[in-house]
Design a protein around this motif. Structure first.
Motif, PDB file in Angstrom:
ATOM      1  N   GLU A  17       1.107  -1.466   0.160  1.00 46.36           N
ATOM      2  CA  GLU A  17       0.201  -0.046   0.183  1.00 46.36           C
ATOM      3  C   GLU A  17       0.831   1.382   0.171  1.00 46.36           C
ATOM      4  OE1 GLU A  17      -2.560  -0.322   3.586  1.00 46.36           O
ATOM      5  OE2 GLU A  17      -3.952  -1.874   2.572  1.00 46.36           O
ATOM      6  N   ALA A  18       2.490   1.523   0.440  1.00 47.76           N
ATOM      7  CA  ALA A  18       2.926   2.665   0.874  1.00 47.76           C
ATOM      8  C   ALA A  18       3.758   2.447  -0.508  1.00 47.76           C
ATOM      9  CB  ALA A  18       3.581   2.222   1.898  1.00 47.76           C
ATOM     10  N   CYS A  19       3.859   1.209  -1.484  1.00 51.08           N
ATOM     11  CA  CYS A  19       4.263   1.913  -2.094  1.00 51.08           C
ATOM     12  C   CYS A  19       3.270   2.320  -3.742  1.00 51.08           C
ATOM     13  CB  CYS A  19       5.557   0.506  -2.281  1.00 51.08           C
ATOM     14  SG  CYS A  19       6.590  -0.050  -1.773  1.00 51.08           S
ATOM     15  N   GLU A  20       2.451   1.412  -3.256  1.00 52.35           N
ATOM     16  CA  GLU A  20       1.710   2.623  -4.664  1.00 52.35           C
ATOM     17  C   GLU A  20       0.690   3.692  -4.391  1.00 52.35           C
ATOM     18  OE1 GLU A  20      -1.639  -0.701  -5.101  1.00 52.35           O
ATOM     19  OE2 GLU A  20      -0.167  -1.790  -4.797  1.00 52.35           O
ATOM     20  N   LYS A  21       1.011   4.108  -2.733  1.00 54.71           N
ATOM     21  CA  LYS A  21      -0.216   5.309  -2.701  1.00 54.71           C
ATOM     22  C   LYS A  21       1.041   6.516  -2.429  1.00 54.71           C
ATOM     23  CE  LYS A  21      -4.352   3.665  -0.843  1.00 54.71           C
ATOM     24  NZ  LYS A  21      -4.425   3.080   0.474  1.00 54.71           N
ATOM     25  N   TRP A  22       2.380   6.422  -1.613  1.00 48.48           N
ATOM     26  CA  TRP A  22       3.396   6.787  -1.458  1.00 48.48           C
ATOM     27  C   TRP A  22       4.956   7.406  -2.331  1.00 48.48           C
ATOM     28  CZ3 TRP A  22       2.411  10.871   1.701  1.00 48.48           C
ATOM     29  CH2 TRP A  22       1.320  11.006   2.536  1.00 48.48           C
ATOM     30  N   GLY A  23       4.955   5.461  -2.005  1.00 46.07           N
ATOM     31  CA  GLY A  23       6.857   5.539  -2.995  1.00 46.07           C
ATOM     32  C   GLY A  23       7.798   5.392  -1.749  1.00 46.07           C
ATOM     33  N   PHE A  24       7.140   5.788  -0.595  1.00 39.60           N
ATOM     34  CA  PHE A  24       8.083   5.567   0.752  1.00 39.60           C
ATOM     35  C   PHE A  24       7.295   5.521   1.816  1.00 39.60           C
ATOM     36  CE2 PHE A  24      10.193   8.957  -1.493  1.00 39.60           C
ATOM     37  CZ  PHE A  24      11.454   9.784  -0.916  1.00 39.60           C
ATOM     38  N   PHE A  25       8.257   4.793   2.538  1.00 38.22           N
ATOM     39  CA  PHE A  25       7.523   4.247   3.921  1.00 38.22           C
ATOM     40  C   PHE A  25       9.229   4.505   4.732  1.00 38.22           C
ATOM     41  CE2 PHE A  25       8.116   0.186   1.751  1.00 38.22           C
ATOM     42  CZ  PHE A  25       8.977  -0.639   2.328  1.00 38.22           C
ATOM     43  N   GLN A  26       9.198   4.610   6.903  1.00 42.67           N
ATOM     44  CA  GLN A  26      10.018   4.131   6.896  1.00 42.67           C
ATOM     45  C   GLN A  26       9.523   2.534   7.747  1.00 42.67           C
ATOM     46  OE1 GLN A  26      11.100   7.595   9.598  1.00 42.67           O
ATOM     47  NE2 GLN A  26       9.663   8.434   8.630  1.00 42.67           N
ATOM     48  N   VAL A  27      11.043   2.492   8.337  1.00 41.96           N
ATOM     49  CA  VAL A  27      10.930   0.867   8.610  1.00 41.96           C
ATOM     50  C   VAL A  27      11.688   1.014  10.397  1.00 41.96           C
ATOM     51  CG1 VAL A  27      10.502  -0.767   7.092  1.00 41.96           C
ATOM     52  CG2 VAL A  27      12.929   0.101   7.380  1.00 41.96           C
ATOM     53  N   VAL A  28      11.123   0.094  11.796  1.00 45.70           N
ATOM     54  CA  VAL A  28      11.044   0.364  12.734  1.00 45.70           C
ATOM     55  C   VAL A  28      11.552  -1.408  12.410  1.00 45.70           C
ATOM     56  CG1 VAL A  28      10.957   2.644  12.895  1.00 45.70           C
ATOM     57  CG2 VAL A  28       9.480   0.246  13.751  1.00 45.70           C
ATOM     58  N   ASN A  29      12.693  -1.738  14.089  1.00 39.14           N
ATOM     59  CA  ASN A  29      13.046  -2.930  14.673  1.00 39.14           C
ATOM     60  C   ASN A  29      13.373  -3.674  13.422  1.00 39.14           C
ATOM     61  OD1 ASN A  29      11.442  -2.381  16.863  1.00 39.14           O
ATOM     62  ND2 ASN A  29       9.605  -3.235  15.920  1.00 39.14           N
ATOM     63  N   HIS A  30      14.290  -2.974  12.241  1.00 38.45           N
ATOM     64  CA  HIS A  30      14.888  -3.269  11.348  1.00 38.45           C
ATOM     65  C   HIS A  30      15.982  -4.780  11.493  1.00 38.45           C
ATOM     66  CE1 HIS A  30      18.245  -0.232  11.873  1.00 38.45           C
ATOM     67  NE2 HIS A  30      16.264   0.852  12.196  1.00 38.45           N
ATOM     68  N   GLY A  31      16.708  -4.527  12.682  1.00 37.46           N
ATOM     69  CA  GLY A  31      18.001  -5.038  12.786  1.00 37.46           C
ATOM     70  C   GLY A  31      19.227  -4.725  12.668  1.00 37.46           C
ATOM     71  N   ILE A  32      19.117  -3.236  12.848  1.00 35.07           N
ATOM     72  CA  ILE A  32      20.501  -2.980  12.454  1.00 35.07           C
ATOM     73  C   ILE A  32      20.909  -1.646  13.359  1.00 35.07           C
ATOM     74  CG2 ILE A  32      22.019  -1.019  11.568  1.00 35.07           C
ATOM     75  CD1 ILE A  32      20.543  -1.410   9.108  1.00 35.07           C
TER      76      ILE A  32
END
Length: 382
Positions: A17-32
């Motif tokens: 949904e984010a890629c279709e509507k915004w082209g952007f999103f943020q991630v947390v708990n990503h392991g880094i």
């Protein structure tokens, strides 16, 4: 995520949904680890705050160099310069030797690169599944084979209203993983409005690139974004670009599985090298690179040509009779035997008072049938 199928399904849905509507999103708990995130921000800042004589060793505009420092990669193509300096490191497919990296940030650049590539491979799986494909589909297309890390430094700006940190653009890759500090300034263009992307401690920003929009046939969007400068700072950001091998002859085009009947490909085949060469030749000019790679839809061109020729023959009859001649007179003079079709594209112009879309002229034919859109601009001298 991998231990709970329901959680993974929900994440995939949100990513799509984010890629279709915004082209952007943020991630947390990503392991880094937070220590690595803080370390790379500090390392990039320390490099840029060295004296000019020390940084001069790394200065280059040679695209073949794996490690280079400069300001504005498109300095000689763009209309204006941006308020930032950049340390660029090509970390794959052939990473630089450790001694080729600046000593002040060598270890953390290598560590961050290793960590962000792991995250990138996970994101390729999620993006593949969000498109309804096998988890390895995008990775197997070679999307993860070339990694470029850019460490940007935006100094405090005394007059931020007069410049930008980074001009409006979209990224020439499959996707970008961006780490930004807490200064802020990143904006995305959504529904013709600039929207702030507020920094979230520990989060990474993911944005789709041109090439993912191309292979997804516009299902996923690559959105324009920019960076504002501020009187406070410096602002530090670290962008990791996943972009494929530039020297590969592999052709990229819309993925067949994403082209159901009645949904033809929008874009033609291209290579990474052709795509990047075009992008770098024009710089950050505020315009999309994608129209350059669009198909002219053959069916509609043929259909329009057929229809407009019929209209042209009718007009020849009317013009003949308007001249007091037999209706077929002009047609019999072979006036209608050669047809030239021109599809003009007039991009937005930042300074329209300095140029013209078409200079004053008269057409070198018998007559012209012109279809124009709703933008206007055509004038006649009367």
């Amino acid at each position: 995520m991998d231990k709970d199928a329901a959680v993974r399904t929900e994440i995939i849905k949100k990513v799509g949904e984010a890629c279709e509507k915004w082209g952007f999103f943020q991630v947390v708990n990503h392991g880094i680890p937070e220590s690595v995130l803080n370390g790379i921000i500090d390392g990039i800042r320390i490099f840029h705050e060295q004296d000019a004589e020390t940084k001069k060793e790394w200065y280059s505009r040679d695209p073949q160099k794996k490690v280079k420092f400069n300001s504005n990669f498109d300095l000689y193509q763009s209309r204006m310069a941006n308020w930032r300096d950049t340390l660029g490191c090509t970390m794959a497919p052939n990473p630089p030797n450790p001694e080729q990296l600046p000593a002040v940030c060598r270890d953390i650049v290598m560590e961050y690169s290793e960590q962000v590539v792991k995250l990138g491979l996970t994101l390729f799986q999620l993006l593949s599944e969000a498109l309804g494909l096998h988890p390895n589909h995008l990775k197997d297309m070679g999307f993860a084979e070339s990694i470029l890390i850019l460490g940007h430094y935006y100094p405090p700006c005394p007059e931020p209203q007069l410049t930008l940190g980074t001009s409006s653009h979209t990224d020439p890759d499959f996707f970008t993983i961006l780490l930004q500090d807490q200064i802020g300034g990143l904006q995305v263009l959504h529904e013709d409005q600039w929207v702030d992307v507020p920094p979230i401690p520990g989060a990474l920003v993911i944005n789709m690139g041109y090439l993912l929009q191309l292979v997804s046939n516009n299902k996923f969007k690559s959105i324009f974004h920019r960076v504002l400068v501020k009187q406070v700072g410096p602002r530090i950001s670290v962008a990791c670009f996943f972009r494929g091998l530039q020297n590969s002859t592999r052709l990229y085009c819309p993925i067949t599985e994403l082209l159901p009947e009645g949904n033809p490909p929008i874009y033609r085949e291209t290579t990474i090298n052709e795509y990047l060469t075009y992008f770098y030749s024009k710089g950050l000019d505020g315009n999309s690179s994608l129209p350059h790679f669009k198909f002219v839809q053959e069916d509609i061109v043929m259909e329009y040509s057929e229809q407009v020729v019929k209209l042209g023959l009718t007009l020849f009859e009317l013009l003949s009779e308007a001249l007091g001649l037999h209706p077929n007179h002009l047609k019999d003079m072979e006036c209608a035997e050669s047809i030239l079709f021109l599809g003009h594209y007039y991009p937005p112009c930042p300074e329209p008072e300095l140029t013209l879309g078409s200079s004053s002229h008269a057409d070198p034919d018998f007559f012209t049938i012109l279809l124009q859109d709703e933008m206007g601009g055509l004038q006649v001298l009367h």
